[in-house]
Design a protein around this motif. Structure first.
Motif, mmCIF file in Angstrom:
data_model
loop_
_atom_site.group_PDB
_atom_site.id
_atom_site.type_symbol
_atom_site.label_atom_id
_atom_site.label_comp_id
_atom_site.label_asym_id
_atom_site.label_seq_id
_atom_site.Cartn_x
_atom_site.Cartn_y
_atom_site.Cartn_z
ATOM 1 N N LEU A 212 18.733 -72.164 12.045
ATOM 2 C CA LEU A 212 18.360 -71.338 13.190
ATOM 3 C C LEU A 212 19.524 -71.233 14.178
ATOM 4 C CD1 LEU A 212 16.009 -69.831 14.534
ATOM 5 C CD2 LEU A 212 15.246 -72.007 15.444
ATOM 6 N N THR A 213 20.131 -72.346 14.491
ATOM 7 C CA THR A 213 21.273 -72.370 15.404
ATOM 8 C C THR A 213 22.426 -71.545 14.848
ATOM 9 O OG1 THR A 213 20.629 -74.545 16.241
ATOM 10 C CG2 THR A 213 22.918 -73.895 16.575
ATOM 11 N N ASN B 230 26.494 -64.408 19.997
ATOM 12 C CA ASN B 230 27.540 -64.929 20.883
ATOM 13 C C ASN B 230 26.953 -65.476 22.183
ATOM 14 O OD1 ASN B 230 29.763 -64.236 19.160
ATOM 15 N ND2 ASN B 230 29.403 -62.108 19.740
ATOM 16 N N PRO B 231 26.039 -66.426 22.065
ATOM 17 C CA PRO B 231 25.366 -66.925 23.265
ATOM 18 C C PRO B 231 26.284 -67.709 24.190
ATOM 19 C CG PRO B 231 24.813 -68.278 21.382
ATOM 20 C CD PRO B 231 25.630 -67.134 20.862
ATOM 21 N N VAL B 232 26.006 -67.574 25.472
ATOM 22 C CA VAL B 232 26.661 -68.400 26.485
ATOM 23 C C VAL B 232 25.908 -69.725 26.557
ATOM 24 C CG1 VAL B 232 27.212 -68.561 28.949
ATOM 25 C CG2 VAL B 232 27.407 -66.365 27.762
ATOM 26 N N VAL B 233 24.587 -69.649 26.389
ATOM 27 C CA VAL B 233 23.724 -70.822 26.321
ATOM 28 C C VAL B 233 22.833 -70.647 25.095
ATOM 29 C CG1 VAL B 233 21.827 -72.077 27.428
ATOM 30 C CG2 VAL B 233 23.680 -71.146 28.826
ATOM 31 N N LEU B 234 22.743 -71.676 24.284
ATOM 32 C CA LEU B 234 21.830 -71.679 23.145
ATOM 33 C C LEU B 234 21.235 -73.070 23.033
ATOM 34 C CD1 LEU B 234 20.468 -70.447 20.673
ATOM 35 C CD2 LEU B 234 22.516 -71.053 19.361
ATOM 36 N N GLU B 235 19.936 -73.142 23.212
ATOM 37 C CA GLU B 235 19.224 -74.411 23.116
ATOM 38 C C GLU B 235 18.100 -74.233 22.099
ATOM 39 O OE1 GLU B 235 16.313 -76.374 26.196
ATOM 40 O OE2 GLU B 235 18.406 -76.644 26.829
ATOM 41 N N VAL B 236 18.141 -75.014 21.047
ATOM 42 C CA VAL B 236 17.135 -74.952 19.990
ATOM 43 C C VAL B 236 16.457 -76.315 19.925
ATOM 44 C CG1 VAL B 236 16.702 -74.564 17.545
ATOM 45 C CG2 VAL B 236 18.505 -73.259 18.708
ATOM 46 N N VAL B 237 15.170 -76.340 20.252
ATOM 47 C CA VAL B 237 14.419 -77.591 20.287
ATOM 48 C C VAL B 237 13.353 -77.551 19.196
ATOM 49 C CG1 VAL B 237 12.931 -79.068 21.696
ATOM 50 C CG2 VAL B 237 14.803 -77.790 22.768
ATOM 51 N N ASP B 238 13.353 -78.576 18.355
ATOM 52 C CA ASP B 238 12.365 -78.696 17.287
ATOM 53 C C ASP B 238 11.104 -79.342 17.856
ATOM 54 O OD1 ASP B 238 10.874 -79.109 15.008
ATOM 55 O OD2 ASP B 238 12.466 -80.142 13.917
ATOM 56 N N ASP B 239 10.034 -78.561 17.940
ATOM 57 C CA ASP B 239 8.753 -79.057 18.446
ATOM 58 C C ASP B 239 7.755 -79.320 17.321
ATOM 59 O OD1 ASP B 239 9.396 -79.104 21.143
ATOM 60 O OD2 ASP B 239 8.657 -77.080 21.533
ATOM 61 N N HIS C 82 8.258 -75.597 13.949
ATOM 62 C CA HIS C 82 7.975 -74.954 15.226
ATOM 63 C C HIS C 82 9.174 -75.191 16.140
ATOM 64 C CE1 HIS C 82 4.006 -75.547 13.499
ATOM 65 N NE2 HIS C 82 3.483 -74.767 14.406
ATOM 66 N N PHE C 83 9.699 -74.114 16.736
ATOM 67 C CA PHE C 83 10.867 -74.243 17.592
ATOM 68 C C PHE C 83 10.669 -73.573 18.938
ATOM 69 C CE2 PHE C 83 12.622 -74.585 13.309
ATOM 70 C CZ PHE C 83 13.378 -75.734 13.430
ATOM 71 N N ARG C 84 11.374 -74.123 19.924
ATOM 72 C CA ARG C 84 11.481 -73.541 21.259
ATOM 73 C C ARG C 84 12.955 -73.221 21.454
ATOM 74 N NH1 ARG C 84 11.810 -77.214 25.440
ATOM 75 N NH2 ARG C 84 10.725 -78.642 24.046
ATOM 76 N N VAL C 85 13.265 -71.957 21.747
ATOM 77 C CA VAL C 85 14.650 -71.502 21.821
ATOM 78 C C VAL C 85 14.913 -70.820 23.160
ATOM 79 C CG1 VAL C 85 16.356 -69.962 20.781
ATOM 80 C CG2 VAL C 85 14.752 -71.169 19.311
ATOM 81 N N THR C 86 16.017 -71.205 23.785
ATOM 82 C CA THR C 86 16.502 -70.543 24.995
ATOM 83 C C THR C 86 17.872 -69.964 24.672
ATOM 84 O OG1 THR C 86 15.332 -72.107 26.423
ATOM 85 C CG2 THR C 86 17.144 -70.848 27.422
ATOM 86 N N ILE C 87 18.024 -68.666 24.961
ATOM 87 C CA ILE C 87 19.294 -67.987 24.685
ATOM 88 C C ILE C 87 19.683 -67.166 25.906
ATOM 89 C CG2 ILE C 87 20.536 -66.396 23.180
ATOM 90 C CD1 ILE C 87 18.236 -66.746 21.162
ATOM 91 N N LEU D 216 17.469 -61.212 13.342
ATOM 92 C CA LEU D 216 18.342 -62.205 12.711
ATOM 93 C C LEU D 216 17.568 -63.241 11.888
ATOM 94 C CD1 LEU D 216 20.780 -62.906 15.669
ATOM 95 C CD2 LEU D 216 21.312 -61.662 13.556
ATOM 96 N N LEU D 217 16.278 -63.382 12.198
ATOM 97 C CA LEU D 217 15.490 -64.472 11.611
ATOM 98 C C LEU D 217 14.355 -63.993 10.721
ATOM 99 C CD1 LEU D 217 15.176 -66.613 14.877
ATOM 100 C CD2 LEU D 217 16.937 -66.753 13.100
ATOM 101 N N ARG D 218 14.243 -62.696 10.555
ATOM 102 C CA ARG D 218 13.102 -62.098 9.847
ATOM 103 C C ARG D 218 12.774 -62.792 8.515
ATOM 104 N NH1 ARG D 218 11.395 -57.241 11.245
ATOM 105 N NH2 ARG D 218 13.378 -56.953 12.291
ATOM 106 N N ASP D 219 13.779 -63.121 7.742
ATOM 107 C CA ASP D 219 13.541 -63.718 6.424
ATOM 108 C C ASP D 219 13.143 -65.199 6.497
ATOM 109 O OD1 ASP D 219 16.236 -64.229 7.290
ATOM 110 O OD2 ASP D 219 16.701 -64.920 5.260
ATOM 111 N N LEU D 220 13.200 -65.790 7.681
ATOM 112 C CA LEU D 220 12.843 -67.208 7.842
ATOM 113 C C LEU D 220 11.416 -67.405 8.346
ATOM 114 C CD1 LEU D 220 16.137 -68.454 9.541
ATOM 115 C CD2 LEU D 220 15.546 -68.476 7.098
ATOM 116 N N ILE D 221 10.740 -66.297 8.676
ATOM 117 C CA ILE D 221 9.390 -66.360 9.244
ATOM 118 C C ILE D 221 8.427 -65.756 8.230
ATOM 119 C CG2 ILE D 221 7.934 -65.555 11.150
ATOM 120 C CD1 ILE D 221 10.544 -65.437 12.836
#
Length: 91
Positions: A9-10, A17-26, A42-47, A67-72
């Motif tokens: 996912l990351t 080209n994120p300035v901030v990318l936070e991927v949290v596995d919930d 299950h993920f929580r993402v801030t971009i 970008l993630l269509r094939d992963l869902i």
């Protein structure tokens, strides 16, 4: 330590080209939930990214989902998104 799904996912989201990318596995919060059967995550993402400038929230989310269509729905079962345009001096 991140799991392989979190790493994928990351990696995929780097295309924005994120300035901030936070991927949290919930996923651990959803143990026993039908959606986590078979190892779905299950993920929580801030971009925060320049590519979101002048885009509606729906358009920003579409960029992410494209970008993630094939992963869902597997290996990603749920994705909570927070997206923001990057403004200079304010990540």
């Amino acid at each position: 330590m991140s799991n392989p799904h979190q790493q994928l996912l990351t990696q995929r989201l780097q295309a924005l080209n994120p300035v901030v990318l936070e991927v949290v596995d919930d996923s651990h919060l959803h143990a026993g939930h039908a959606g986590s059967a078979g190892g779905a995550s299950h993920f929580r993402v801030t971009i925060v990214a320049d590519c979101f400038n002048n885009q509606t929230m729906i358009a920003q989310h579409r960029l992410v989902y494209d970008l993630l269509r094939d992963l869902i729905p597997f290996p990603i079962h749920a994705l909570a998104l927070t997206t923001r345009a990057h403004s200079k001096g304010n990540p």
